[in-house]
Design an enzyme around this catalytic site. Structure first.
Site, PDB file in Angstrom:
ATOM      1  N   CYS A 137      43.702  21.888  36.865  1.00 31.57           N
ATOM      2  CA  CYS A 137      44.902  22.493  37.473  1.00 31.57           C
ATOM      3  C   CYS A 137      45.332  21.689  38.702  1.00 31.57           C
ATOM      4  CB  CYS A 137      44.637  23.948  37.836  1.00 31.57           C
ATOM      5  SG  CYS A 137      43.627  24.163  39.323  1.00 31.57           S
TER       6      CYS A 137
ATOM      7  N   CYS B 271      42.996  21.752  41.746  1.00 32.87           N
ATOM      8  CA  CYS B 271      41.797  20.925  41.527  1.00 32.87           C
ATOM      9  C   CYS B 271      42.140  19.451  41.640  1.00 32.87           C
ATOM     10  CB  CYS B 271      41.162  21.226  40.175  1.00 32.87           C
ATOM     11  SG  CYS B 271      40.277  22.794  40.188  1.00 32.87           S
TER      12      CYS B 271
ATOM     13  N   GLU C 219      35.990  22.646  38.361  1.00 31.57           N
ATOM     14  CA  GLU C 219      36.079  21.301  38.933  1.00 31.57           C
ATOM     15  C   GLU C 219      35.748  21.324  40.418  1.00 31.57           C
ATOM     16  OE1 GLU C 219      38.207  22.837  36.997  1.00 31.57           O
ATOM     17  OE2 GLU C 219      39.209  21.486  35.606  1.00 31.57           O
TER      18      GLU C 219
HETATM   19  N1  THU Z   1      40.088  27.201  35.662  1.00 38.02           N
HETATM   20  C1  THU Z   1      39.227  26.174  35.926  1.00 38.02           C
HETATM   21  O1  THU Z   1      38.016  26.375  36.085  1.00 38.02           O
HETATM   22  N2  THU Z   1      39.744  24.931  36.018  1.00 38.02           N
HETATM   23  C2  THU Z   1      41.051  24.619  35.855  1.00 38.02           C
HETATM   24  O2  THU Z   1      41.456  23.480  36.082  1.00 38.02           O
HETATM   25  C3  THU Z   1      41.989  25.638  35.379  1.00 38.02           C
HETATM   26  C4  THU Z   1      41.504  27.027  35.464  1.00 38.02           C
HETATM   27  C5  THU Z   1      39.550  28.561  35.609  1.00 38.02           C
HETATM   28  C6  THU Z   1      39.981  29.436  36.736  1.00 38.02           C
HETATM   29  C7  THU Z   1      39.848  30.802  36.120  1.00 38.02           C
HETATM   30  O3  THU Z   1      38.510  31.232  36.266  1.00 38.02           O
HETATM   31  C8  THU Z   1      40.135  30.582  34.640  1.00 38.02           C
HETATM   32  O4  THU Z   1      39.973  29.189  34.427  1.00 38.02           O
HETATM   33  C9  THU Z   1      41.533  31.002  34.191  1.00 38.02           C
HETATM   34  O5  THU Z   1      42.504  30.424  34.976  1.00 38.02           O
END
Ligand code: THU
Length: 160
Positions: free
Chosen positions: A112, A115, A75
């Site tokens: 998350c 983000c 994101e």
């Molecule tokens: N991740 C994302 O790309 N977006 C999120 O909102 C949650 C987590 C990624 C970060 C990391 O590379 C992997 O997912 C595991 O946490």
């Protein structure tokens, strides 16, 4: 003392095919972006597609690093690219999809906390809602009318 109740409302679609056609296309682009994620450590692949008001679509995927905290979520990869490339454009819609190599992710995966905070900066700056759609590898898609609907009691520049 008084109690304050904050309500968030979401729409839940049974699958991509129930989405309006433009959203099906945007989610399809997020799925393609997901396949370009660099996630050798978590094996959790996230793809994002942003629709901007200049009609551009910006893609992002998570980019991991051997020094784990140096990696970046999909994101933020996408919104920072949009901000850097099209600083005057508004972000209208954000489609997110996540898939794990370790198990089948059927539940919708929301962005998350870090983000959400980052996306909120853009929503506040552009003074219009960013419509959010998120899903797992397949299955249900959740829609949130705006980012602030996903992150009540936000910390923003007015508090500085
Ligand atoms: N991740 C994302 O790309 N977006 C999120 O909102 C949650 C987590 C990624 C970060 C990391 O590379 C992997 O997912 C595991 O946490």
């Amino acid at each position: 003392m008084k109690e304050v109740k904050i309500e968030s409302v979401f729409q839940v679609y049974e699958g991509i095919l129930e989405l309006p056609e433009d959203l099906q296309e945007l989610m399809q682009k997020a799925i393609e972006a997901r396949q370009k994620a660099y996630a050798p450590y978590s094996k959790f692949y996230v793809g994002v597609a942003l629709l901007l008001d200049n009609n551009e679509v910006v893609l992002g995927s998570n980019q991991e690093n051997a020094s784990y905290p140096s990696g970046l979520c999909a994101e933020r990869t996408a919104i920072y690219y949009a901000g850097a490339q099209y600083p005057k454009a508004k972000i209208l819609k954000m489609a997110i999809t996540a898939a794990s190599q370790l198990r089948t992710t059927l539940e919708p995966i929301p962005p998350c906390g870090a983000c959400r905070q980052s996306i909120s900066e853009y929503e506040i700056r552009q003074k219009s809602p960013i419509e959010m759609y998120f899903m797992g590898e397949r299955g249900k898609v959740v829609r949130s009318y705006s980012l602030s609907n996903l992150l009540p009691l936000i910390f923003d520049k007015s508090q500085l």
